[in-house]
Design a protein around this motif. Structure first.
Motif, PDB file in Angstrom:
ATOM      1  N   UNK A   1      -1.435   2.243 -17.991  1.00  0.00           N
ATOM      2  CA  UNK A   1      -2.102   1.052 -18.521  1.00  0.00           C
ATOM      3  C   UNK A   1      -3.444   0.843 -17.842  1.00  0.00           C
ATOM      4  N   UNK A   2      -3.483   1.036 -16.538  1.00  0.00           N
ATOM      5  CA  UNK A   2      -4.730   0.853 -15.810  1.00  0.00           C
ATOM      6  C   UNK A   2      -5.796   1.829 -16.308  1.00  0.00           C
ATOM      7  N   UNK A   3      -5.409   3.074 -16.490  1.00  0.00           N
ATOM      8  CA  UNK A   3      -6.358   4.071 -17.002  1.00  0.00           C
ATOM      9  C   UNK A   3      -6.867   3.676 -18.383  1.00  0.00           C
ATOM     10  N   UNK A   4      -5.971   3.180 -19.240  1.00  0.00           N
ATOM     11  CA  UNK A   4      -6.364   2.770 -20.586  1.00  0.00           C
ATOM     12  C   UNK A   4      -7.316   1.587 -20.551  1.00  0.00           C
ATOM     13  N   UNK A   5      -7.030   0.615 -19.680  1.00  0.00           N
ATOM     14  CA  UNK A   5      -7.893  -0.564 -19.588  1.00  0.00           C
ATOM     15  C   UNK A   5      -9.260  -0.197 -19.022  1.00  0.00           C
ATOM     16  N   UNK A   6      -9.299   0.702 -18.060  1.00  0.00           N
ATOM     17  CA  UNK A   6     -10.592   1.142 -17.537  1.00  0.00           C
ATOM     18  C   UNK A   6     -11.429   1.801 -18.641  1.00  0.00           C
ATOM     19  N   UNK A   7     -10.738   2.472 -19.539  1.00  0.00           N
ATOM     20  CA  UNK A   7     -11.437   3.182 -20.608  1.00  0.00           C
ATOM     21  C   UNK A   7     -11.986   2.224 -21.657  1.00  0.00           C
ATOM     22  N   UNK A   8     -11.255   1.132 -21.916  1.00  0.00           N
ATOM     23  CA  UNK A   8     -11.620   0.268 -23.028  1.00  0.00           C
ATOM     24  C   UNK A   8     -12.147  -1.106 -22.611  1.00  0.00           C
ATOM     25  N   UNK A   9     -12.292  -1.338 -21.320  1.00  0.00           N
ATOM     26  CA  UNK A   9     -12.791  -2.641 -20.864  1.00  0.00           C
ATOM     27  C   UNK A   9     -14.316  -2.643 -20.795  1.00  0.00           C
TER      28      UNK A   9
END
Length: 779
Positions: free
Chosen positions: A332-340
């Motif tokens: 989730x953290x990796x995904x949020x870093x990508x889309x934030x």
């Protein structure tokens, strides 16, 4: 009969008091952050020191709550008293930096008599922490019963007010946690952050004093205080006792879970200041939300004993299943870093907070909801002593938190590991649930108790081994050979091909591949090479042992290695070919301690002081890059002693700041090995070829230098980069790292981007350190 304006007044006053209590909670957590950081400078960044500080803080809250709960009913103007208490908190909190300085001096004086006993050290730390912190902590603990006394005069009702105040104060704690980590310390420094937090208390005091005028003396509106609890039938004596015990266990479980969760989540979120703040904020968010969600439901006619039993059973089961959420948090953290697309620092912090919330929010939400229900049940039917009973319940809950934090940090995790500790800690809520079911009088009590226990047992059996799962997923080409957990950290040794890797909290720290240990060995060897007669050597940090092993190869020398984690030291046995079998070297002494704390309390002098590669942005590492630390090291050097410091950074700003800090302490600074290693000394270096040749007469020393590319005196001179003048010209004026402003740990507050370090302008003349004849083919 009251006029309409008078009737509406309690609502306005209530909103004002809630806002004040929100700010009070924020200030309290800012203080806790500052106190923990300040005491870590005196006691070290060990888990023992942190747990002791937390226990003292919680003890103060418990004492204050208990005392205030006893006297609150006799207070005629509780809001005015609350205002005075907030003012006293501001005053005493401003004194604590000076008190903590005194604590440090006392500790330094007592340290020689403690004989390196961890038990004695812990007891002394606890007593000294109490001297400095117990006063303001007691005052903080008294605010809840006092404001509860005031809130009970409004139409909100006593028990509803208790839940609402608890939730709002916890929400303020979230704000304080994030504000302290994201803004106050990196922007203002610790001393000014104390002043800012005290300013919040003064503001709260002023607001409370103003609103206190609208709540007159006497019982005024107290007659309506029992409205919200009148719908709750008083529980049986057995159920009431069960509630008190469950609330105490709830406090213990919540703090123990925090420690275990943080230990595991560090694998995913990395051990940075921002990660720890995000994890704590996620826990507090759940507790605040749970309390606020349950508040409007407290007037409903339900079997609240049975309902609390359901919540406790869910807490136990969700605590176990939190491990599944933790495993997925990294994705989730990796995904949020990508889309934030949030601006800095939120683009970094929000993914951390979101990942932590996914793992921790469900359980902490239930913990937050359980406390208000416990308040309702514990106080129901006792109209005359409600506030006293609530104060007692709150104090009991906090006392349980003290036990939980100490038990998890000192006993459970070191002895059982995080996974087994989590299963064990989840058991008390389940036992509490069974007790509540059986005393609830519900027809389905036995069925619920049996079903909950069966579900808990089935869940416990399936709990994943998170550490092995992480290593397997992150390092899928490596085989786990050895795993160990202690109070401080989690350590794995893995195998990849024919080499070993050292993982500390899931991060790669060392290997025994020849090409990758060169720099580690160079750190240990450089001090031996440039100091005329290196007999006493200090190495801070073990890692894989390559630095310590290289530093210990000089015949007749004694090397002291100081390492926080006993598991890291034990892992050195797997890296014998890289660390010169340092664990079997009788001239090497190992001490489990914080390196800075060791320097603070030792009277010994060293010819060489150095440290293994320690990443400066990790939580607590900034203590080993500050001017204050370098001054401690300089004080511990012999007159001809040297300090070797690894200095490397991605940006020129950071590199200059670290080197500038080092150069602000040592009058003479030279750079070596492509400007990566700085040597600080009190006297100019005066290299002599005969000194080096004498050292090379030893087969062990000769072999170690040759293996690292230093075949003779000429090749030693070839790795010289720059001298004092070049260093000072390069770094110029600018910020330096201090204990008060440890900006290196708060890396999000540093300038973004910027050019990489360009040290080509720092090209020194080797004649500055070597006065002998220089041949044409010499550097």
């Amino acid at each position: 009969m009251s006029s309409p304006s008078t009737a509406n007044r309690p609502s306005a006053v209530g909103v004002g008091l809630l806002g004040a209590f929100f700010l009070s909670g924020a200030a309290a957590l800012v203080y806790q952050v500052l106190w923990t950081r300040r005491l870590s400078l005196a006691f070290g960044v060990t888990v023992y020191a942190a747990s002791t500080v937390l226990a003292v803080f919680m003890a103060g809250l418990a004492i204050g709550s208990y005392i205030a709960g006893r006297v609150a009913d006799r207070v005629e103007r509780p809001v005015r008293v609350f205002a005075l208490v907030e003012l006293l908190i501001a005053v005493t909190a401003l004194i604590t930096p000076y008190a903590l300085h005194g604590v440090e001096s006392l500790y330094v004086g007592l340290a020689p008599s403690l004989h390196d006993s961890q038990l004695l050290k812990t007891l002394v730390r606890g007593l000294l922490s109490a001297l400095a912190l117990i006063g303001p902590a007691i005052l903080m603990g008294s605010t809840y019963p006092l404001l509860l006394r005031a809130a009970s005069r409004t139409a909100t009702g006593l028990s509803t007010s208790a839940a609402l105040l608890y939730g709002v104060n916890t929400a303020g704690a979230i704000a304080g946690t994030l504000a302290g980590s994201l803004w106050l310390v990196p922007a203002l420094g610790m001393q000014k952050a104390f002043i800012a937090a005290a300013g919040i208390n003064v503001t709260v005091a002023a607001v409370a004093w103003i609103f206190g005028r609208h709540l007159g003396a006497g019982s005024g509106e107290a007659a309506s205080a029992a409205d919200s609890v009148a719908t709750v039938a008083p529980p049986s004596d057995g159920a009431r006792r069960a509630v008190l015990i469950v609330m105490m266990l709830s406090g213990a479980v919540s703090l123990a879970l925090e420690i275990i969760w943080f230990r595991i989540l560090v694998f995913f979120l990395r051990p940075t200041t921002y990660a720890f703040a995000s994890m704590l904020a996620a826990v507090l968010l759940g507790m605040a939300a749970g309390s606020l969600i349950i508040t409007p439901l407290l007037k409903r006619r339900v079997n609240w004993v049975f309902a609390l039993g359901i919540l406790e059973a869910l807490i136990a089961i969700m605590a176990l299943t939190s491990l599944y959420g933790i495993v997925r948090s990294y994705d989730l953290m990796e995904l949020m870093w990508k889309w934030t697309w949030m601006p800095a620092p939120y683009d970094y912090v929000l993914p951390l907070l979101g990942s932590a919330a996914v793992a921790l929010l469900p359980t902490s939400l239930l913990l937050g909801a359980a406390f208000p229900i416990g308040v309702v049940l514990w106080s129901a039917g006792d109209q005359t002593r409600m506030r006293r009973r609530i104060g007692t319940l709150y104090a009991t809950n906090v006392a349980g938190a003290i036990v939980g934090s100490l038990a998890a940090g000192f006993v459970l995790v070191p002895m059982l590991g995080a996974r087994a500790s989590l299963i064990l800690i989840a058991a008390p809520p389940m036992l509490g649930a069974v007790a509540l079911f059986l005393t609830s009088g519900a027809k389905t009590a036995r069925t619920a108790a049996v079903g909950a226990v069966v579900l808990f047992a089935a869940t416990a059996v399936t709990v994943p081994d998170v550490f092995r799962d992480v290593v397997a997923r992150r390092y899928d080409n490596q085989k786990i050979l050895w795993h160990s957990e202690d109070a401080q950290t989690t350590v794995d040794v893995t195998q990849e091909g024919g080499s070993h890797q050292l993982l500390i909290d899931g991060m790669h720290h060392a290997t025994d591949r020849d090409g990758e240990v060169t720099l580690h060995r160079a750190i240990g060897l450089l001090g031996l090479a440039v100091q005329p007669s290196p007999g006493r050597i200090l190495v801070v940090g073990m890692g894989g042992g390559a630095t310590a092993g290289a530093a210990s190869i000089m015949p007749g020398s004694v090397t002291q290695v100081v390492e926080l984690s006993p598991s890291v030291v034990a892992a050195g046995a797997w890296f014998k070919n890289a660390n010169h079998n340092v664990l079997e070297n009788p001239s090497v002494k190992f001490r489990i301690d914080d390196g800075r704390n060791f320097l603070l309390t030792t009277n010994r002098k060293f010819d060489v002081i150095t440290a293994d590669l320690i990443l400066p942005h990790l939580a607590g590492a900034g203590n080993l890059y500050s001017r204050d630390y370098f001054e401690l090291a300089r004080r511990s050097l012999t007159p001809t002693g040297v300090m070797v410091q690894w200095i490397a950074a991605d940006t020129e700003y950071q590199y200059k700041m670290m080197l500038r800090t080092f150069a602000s302490v040592f009058p003479y600074v030279t750079l070596w090995v492509d400007h990566q290693l700085a040597v600080g000394s009190n006297q100019p270096l005066d290299l002599r070829e005969e000194d080096f040749d004498r050292k090379m007469l030893s087969p062990e020393t000769h072999g170690a230098f040759v293996a690292n590319g230093i075949t003779d005196f000429k090749t030693l001179l070839s790795v010289y980069s720059a001298g004092t003048k070049e260093v000072r010209d390069y770094v110029g004026d600018g910020p330096i790292l201090t204990d008060d402003l440890p900006i290196i740990e708060y890396f999000l507050s540093m300038p973004k981007g910027g050019p990489a370090p360009d040290q080509r302008q720092m090209k020194g003349n080797v004649a500055d350190v070597y006065k002998g004849p220089i041949k044409k083919d010499q550097p």
